[in-house]
Write a protein that holds these residues in place. Sequence first.
Motif, short mmCIF file in Angstrom:
data_model
loop_
_atom_site.label_atom_id
_atom_site.label_comp_id
_atom_site.label_asym_id
_atom_site.label_seq_id
_atom_site.Cartn_x
_atom_site.Cartn_y
_atom_site.Cartn_z
N GLY A 76 1.89 41.26 13.34
CA GLY A 76 3.21 40.48 12.88
C GLY A 76 2.89 40.15 11.23
N TYR A 77 4.02 39.78 10.61
CA TYR A 77 3.84 39.78 9.31
C TYR A 77 2.91 38.65 8.88
CZ TYR A 77 5.17 38.99 4.61
OH TYR A 77 5.56 38.53 3.07
N ASP A 78 2.87 37.32 9.43
CA ASP A 78 1.99 36.40 9.15
C ASP A 78 0.49 36.48 9.46
OD1 ASP A 78 4.87 35.43 9.32
OD2 ASP A 78 3.93 33.25 9.38
N VAL A 79 0.49 37.27 10.84
CA VAL A 79 -0.88 37.73 11.04
C VAL A 79 -1.37 38.69 10.02
CG1 VAL A 79 -1.97 38.82 12.94
CG2 VAL A 79 -0.49 37.21 13.58
N GLU A 80 -0.60 39.59 9.67
CA GLU A 80 -1.55 40.69 8.66
C GLU A 80 -1.55 40.00 7.44
OE1 GLU A 80 -2.67 43.18 10.04
OE2 GLU A 80 -1.54 42.97 11.91
N VAL A 81 -0.71 39.10 6.92
CA VAL A 81 -0.69 38.52 5.66
C VAL A 81 -2.10 37.65 5.60
CG1 VAL A 81 -0.07 36.66 3.92
CG2 VAL A 81 1.36 38.37 4.89
N THR A 82 -2.34 37.02 6.66
CA THR A 82 -3.62 36.35 6.85
C THR A 82 -4.95 36.98 7.07
OG1 THR A 82 -2.49 34.61 8.30
CG2 THR A 82 -4.74 34.34 8.42
N ARG A 83 -4.67 38.17 7.68
CA ARG A 83 -5.92 39.00 7.53
C ARG A 83 -6.20 39.56 6.06
NH1 ARG A 83 -3.94 41.95 13.12
NH2 ARG A 83 -5.42 40.79 14.65
N GLU A 87 -9.60 38.98 3.78
CA GLU A 87 -10.35 39.98 3.05
C GLU A 87 -10.52 39.93 1.68
OE1 GLU A 87 -9.89 44.95 2.44
OE2 GLU A 87 -8.43 43.87 4.02
N LYS A 88 -9.77 39.21 1.08
CA LYS A 88 -9.97 38.91 -0.42
C LYS A 88 -10.78 37.83 -0.49
CE LYS A 88 -6.70 41.31 -2.43
NZ LYS A 88 -7.01 42.48 -3.54
N LEU A 89 -10.95 36.95 0.78
CA LEU A 89 -11.95 35.71 0.57
C LEU A 89 -13.28 36.29 0.94
CD1 LEU A 89 -9.79 32.96 2.01
CD2 LEU A 89 -10.49 33.30 -0.29
N GLY A 90 -13.44 37.32 1.58
CA GLY A 90 -14.55 37.98 2.33
C GLY A 90 -15.09 37.21 3.26
#
Length: 279
Positions: A76-83, A87-90
């Motif tokens: 889902g959009y919210d799920v993939e944005v969170t992932r 990733e950016k946060l490591g």
Amino acid sequence: MFKKVILSTTFALMLAACGQDGGSASAQNQASQPTSTPTETVKLIDKINNKQTLLVGTMGTYAPFTYHETDGKLTGYDVEVTRAVAEKLGVQVEFKETPWDAMMAGLKGGRFDIVANQVALTSPERQAMFDKAEPYSWSGKMIVARADHAPIAKIEDIKGVKTAVMLASNYDEVAKQMGADLVHTDTMAQGLLLVQQKRADITLNDELSLLDYLKKNPDSGLKEVWRTPSAEKLGAGLVINKNEPEALAKINEAMAELKADGTLKKLGEQFFGEDVSLH
């Protein structure tokens, strides 16, 4: 002897009472002790800096924002944005699916570090307890009609127009205020069907949900004829507990990077057919 029997019986009853879930006052008191609250022992910024797994509350039943594919994978959009933020946060994220009515309480109680579920955080009560990161989507109302329908210049133009809306929804109230000829439904899908069947002229609902429908059904014979002006849209963002300014700043920085590198645009087009991160 009689006293011993009474004392033994009383002791046994006390043990039985303490063994029940939530059945004793001491158990309830222990559950309310502040030292047992996870948010007081581990701050979100510490979990981010130490590269610990972040727990994310989401519904998992709210397509296209958070749902399961046929193979069972949560997406889902919210799920993939969170992932992508993780990733950016490591860091890694673990999604904890929960009903909407328990989600914010779960965040407050420390069951989650973050909530990702199209939260606009508009009420003063919630704003006092939580912080919202920079929005990753913006949405408002949208009107859909048959393909041969003329554009609608403003929401007031639906006065007297046969409008399909979900009964007792926000859209029902708006259409009523605008003087529309109301045709009530139980679901968004029913409203779209009524328009296709010419039993209603238009339907009014959430912009992102309707964009999702139009993307998935290009041969529906329906089109967008009006949507809320940008200045009036609400932004949804990741939500965390109050008093975590450093964590909020890191999440905002990650979100800005995702917007700059085109990730949010790509995800918006994947789920909605357009970039919904733009205001």
